[in-house]
Design an enzyme around this catalytic site. Sequence first.
Site, PDB file in Angstrom:
ATOM      1  N   GLY A   8       0.808  -1.202   0.000  1.00 21.56           N
ATOM      2  CA  GLY A   8       0.000   0.000   0.000  1.00 21.56           C
ATOM      3  C   GLY A   8       0.840   1.249   0.000  1.00 21.56           C
ATOM      4  O   GLY A   8       2.073   1.212  -0.098  1.00 21.56           O
ATOM      5  N   LYS A  13       0.834  -5.282   3.765  1.00 21.93           N
ATOM      6  CA  LYS A  13       0.031  -6.299   4.437  1.00 21.93           C
ATOM      7  C   LYS A  13       0.243  -7.637   3.732  1.00 21.93           C
ATOM      8  O   LYS A  13       0.383  -7.679   2.504  1.00 21.93           O
ATOM      9  CB  LYS A  13      -1.451  -5.920   4.410  1.00 21.93           C
ATOM     10  CG  LYS A  13      -1.755  -4.617   5.129  1.00 21.93           C
ATOM     11  CD  LYS A  13      -3.233  -4.281   5.047  1.00 21.93           C
ATOM     12  CE  LYS A  13      -3.544  -2.962   5.725  1.00 21.93           C
ATOM     13  NZ  LYS A  13      -4.982  -2.614   5.634  1.00 21.93           N
ATOM     14  N   ASP A  96      -5.048  -2.298  -6.728  1.00 17.99           N
ATOM     15  CA  ASP A  96      -5.737  -2.598  -5.476  1.00 17.99           C
ATOM     16  C   ASP A  96      -7.248  -2.477  -5.638  1.00 17.99           C
ATOM     17  O   ASP A  96      -8.009  -3.319  -5.131  1.00 17.99           O
ATOM     18  CB  ASP A  96      -5.236  -1.695  -4.353  1.00 17.99           C
ATOM     19  CG  ASP A  96      -5.375  -0.205  -4.669  1.00 17.99           C
ATOM     20  OD1 ASP A  96      -5.371   0.160  -5.867  1.00 17.99           O
ATOM     21  OD2 ASP A  96      -5.472   0.593  -3.718  1.00 17.99           O
ATOM     22  N   ASP A 117     -12.693   1.244   0.676  1.00 22.79           N
ATOM     23  CA  ASP A 117     -11.380   0.893   1.236  1.00 22.79           C
ATOM     24  C   ASP A 117     -10.843   2.105   1.981  1.00 22.79           C
ATOM     25  O   ASP A 117     -10.459   3.106   1.378  1.00 22.79           O
ATOM     26  CB  ASP A 117     -10.431   0.473   0.112  1.00 22.79           C
ATOM     27  CG  ASP A 117      -9.082  -0.017   0.634  1.00 22.79           C
ATOM     28  OD1 ASP A 117      -8.956  -0.207   1.860  1.00 22.79           O
ATOM     29  OD2 ASP A 117      -8.164  -0.208  -0.177  1.00 22.79           O
ATOM     30  N   THR A 172      -9.081  23.871  19.935  1.00 22.27           N
ATOM     31  CA  THR A 172      -8.585  23.641  18.579  1.00 22.27           C
ATOM     32  C   THR A 172      -8.419  22.146  18.314  1.00 22.27           C
ATOM     33  O   THR A 172      -8.826  21.639  17.265  1.00 22.27           O
ATOM     34  CB  THR A 172      -7.252  24.370  18.365  1.00 22.27           C
ATOM     35  OG1 THR A 172      -7.469  25.779  18.507  1.00 22.27           O
ATOM     36  CG2 THR A 172      -6.694  24.090  16.978  1.00 22.27           C
TER      37      THR A 172
END
Length: 243
Positions: A8, A13, A96, A117, A172
């Site tokens: 990725g 993975k 992918d 995804d 913030t």
Amino acid sequence: MILAVDVGNTRIKAAVFEGDILVNNFVFVRKELQKNIQNILKKYKKIADLIVSSVGDVEKQLFLEFENDLKVHFISHEDPFPFVNCYSTPKTLGIDRMVLAAGATIQFPNQNRLVIDAGTCVTFDFIDENNNYLGGAITPGLRLRYESLHDYTAKLPLLTLDNPKGLIGKSTSESIHSGVVNGLVYEIDGFIDEYSARYSNFIIILTGGDTDFLAKRLKNTIFANSNFLLESLSQTFQYKNQK
């Protein structure tokens, strides 16, 4: 046995499969790729095929160094897929996304499918009930949203993912968490609502690294599976072999 590896934008993975059964899965950074694959092969000596899909810039040669131990396969646009690619620029469609579309087509036949995804980017991919891949959308993921607020402003801090304390941020930091997390959740739910209004016989599949974090926040009914891409990669390889 099969070792499926997805490269990725941020992480790598991998998963070991015995037939259709996921035996074990792994997540590691790029610099640890070779060491981790070597360790996996030592533990699972029956692995005969290494299947790779990549959207990152890891060189193929790093995988080809394992050719003496097993067969190395790179999923490409030229491979057979179980859907008709109707994308107007099919060669630019990420591997992918094609693998995810293949897995959705194989696992959920005869219905409309929306695959979401949630990783570095959040991608939406739609495959209709006639197995036509029609396209989808790409939007920044959670990490990119945090980083962009810091990188493109003068004073906003760089925060890491956290649960918003409420809809209305009282500082913030609280405002950033509310904007980033709630903003993406509302965006995903909005996409799902629009698709659901247009199509019946419909399933939504959520996957990616932020699956578990997002799944419990979405109002729509989804099929959540953080390993769906790796499972789809194994199924795409088996489909290719059958052809």
